[in-house]
Design a protein around this motif. Structure first.
Motif, PDB file in Angstrom:
ATOM      1  N   UNK A 185      -9.119 -53.940  -2.241  1.00  0.00           N
ATOM      2  CA  UNK A 185      -8.349 -53.868  -1.252  1.00  0.00           C
ATOM      3  C   UNK A 185      -6.994 -54.744  -1.395  1.00  0.00           C
ATOM      4  N   UNK A 186      -7.400 -55.947  -2.058  1.00  0.00           N
ATOM      5  CA  UNK A 186      -6.093 -56.629  -2.345  1.00  0.00           C
ATOM      6  C   UNK A 186      -5.264 -56.049  -3.485  1.00  0.00           C
ATOM      7  N   UNK A 187      -5.794 -55.309  -4.210  1.00  0.00           N
ATOM      8  CA  UNK A 187      -5.028 -54.577  -5.371  1.00  0.00           C
ATOM      9  C   UNK A 187      -4.119 -53.578  -4.520  1.00  0.00           C
ATOM     10  N   UNK A 188      -4.884 -52.756  -3.797  1.00  0.00           N
ATOM     11  CA  UNK A 188      -4.325 -51.782  -2.954  1.00  0.00           C
ATOM     12  C   UNK A 188      -3.011 -52.331  -2.036  1.00  0.00           C
ATOM     13  N   UNK A 189      -3.151 -53.403  -1.355  1.00  0.00           N
ATOM     14  CA  UNK A 189      -2.119 -54.223  -0.668  1.00  0.00           C
ATOM     15  C   UNK A 189      -1.080 -54.741  -1.263  1.00  0.00           C
ATOM     16  N   UNK A 190      -1.453 -55.292  -2.543  1.00  0.00           N
ATOM     17  CA  UNK A 190      -0.536 -55.757  -3.534  1.00  0.00           C
ATOM     18  C   UNK A 190       0.298 -54.870  -4.328  1.00  0.00           C
ATOM     19  N   UNK A 191      -0.263 -53.848  -4.698  1.00  0.00           N
ATOM     20  CA  UNK A 191       0.339 -52.692  -5.455  1.00  0.00           C
ATOM     21  C   UNK A 191       0.112 -53.138  -7.006  1.00  0.00           C
ATOM     22  N   UNK A 192      -0.473 -54.331  -7.210  1.00  0.00           N
ATOM     23  CA  UNK A 192      -0.738 -54.818  -8.603  1.00  0.00           C
ATOM     24  C   UNK A 192      -2.177 -54.267  -9.183  1.00  0.00           C
ATOM     25  N   UNK A 193      -2.099 -54.046 -10.446  1.00  0.00           N
ATOM     26  CA  UNK A 193      -3.480 -53.556 -11.159  1.00  0.00           C
ATOM     27  C   UNK A 193      -4.432 -54.881 -11.093  1.00  0.00           C
ATOM     28  N   UNK A 194      -5.645 -54.444 -10.886  1.00  0.00           N
ATOM     29  CA  UNK A 194      -6.540 -55.388 -11.033  1.00  0.00           C
ATOM     30  C   UNK A 194      -6.502 -56.398 -12.307  1.00  0.00           C
ATOM     31  N   UNK A 195      -6.369 -55.772 -13.289  1.00  0.00           N
ATOM     32  CA  UNK A 195      -6.197 -56.284 -14.380  1.00  0.00           C
ATOM     33  C   UNK A 195      -5.157 -57.526 -14.322  1.00  0.00           C
ATOM     34  N   UNK A 196      -4.037 -57.229 -13.859  1.00  0.00           N
ATOM     35  CA  UNK A 196      -2.913 -58.053 -13.526  1.00  0.00           C
ATOM     36  C   UNK A 196      -3.243 -59.157 -12.490  1.00  0.00           C
TER      37      UNK A 196
END
Length: 188
Positions: free
Chosen positions: A37-48
């Motif tokens: 959910x944090x990934x989706x909201x931030x638009x950043x890849x999980x790796x990043x």
């Protein structure tokens, strides 16, 4: 091999990530929000995300730390504009009432974090205690300037108003606390 990430890119990604995580954690709760959910909201890849913060706990601590700086900074800016010491103490409660009335107010982020993670994360508990101590110390400074020996009651009224407003959703807790403090300070 990918090019190294610039300091500016790190700063921008970190800000976007902290904004998204803070909003989600405050609205939904820390445990209820997964890193997807944090990934989706931030638009950043999980790796990043995991390059910036190696664990969710690191992200939570960073969110609380940044929120503390902003929250206390806004409070101090408001109160310090008031010239008279007694009025400064009362201005604290005016600021709290405005905060309680903001759309999306869900109580104290540090109390909420403590309730969710305080018993299982020493780092989160330390951040919560640090915030609460800094808030206490700031109130103590303003109260001591009045000459009235009522630091602890004023701190307890402020903390109680925050918790009451968070649970009830009613900003009136700040007005009630303000009236009690005004009586203690002899400014009624």
């Amino acid at each position: 091999m990918p090019a190294p990430t610039s300091e500016e890119r790190n700063r921008l990604d970190r800000a976007v990530l902290l904004d998204a995580a803070e909003r989600l954690f405050y609205e939904r709760g820390i445990r209820a929000v997964g890193m997807d959910q944090v990934r989706a909201a931030s638009g950043l890849p999980l790796k990043r995300i995991y390059r910036l913060f190696s664990a969710k706990e690191d992200l939570v601590v960073a969110v609380l730390r940044r929120r503390d700086q902003r929250w206390r900074g806004e409070l101090v800016d408001h109160v310090e504009r008031v010239p008279e010491p007694r009025d400064r103490v009362l201005a604290l409660f005016d600021w709290l009432e405005r905060w309680f009335a903001e759309p999306g107010f869900r109580g104290c982020a540090w109390i909420n974090a403590h309730g969710e993670l305080g018993s299982s994360s020493e780092r989160v508990l330390a951040e919560v205690r640090s915030h609460k101590q800094a808030f206490h110390d700031q109130i103590a400074e303003w109260v001591r300037a009045t000459g009235a020996p009522v630091v602890e009651p004023v701190v307890l009224l402020a903390e109680g108003a925050i918790v009451t407003a968070g649970v009830s959703g009613d900003p009136a807790a700040a007005r009630h606390a303000r009236r009690a403090v005004a009586r203690m300070l002899g400014t009624v």
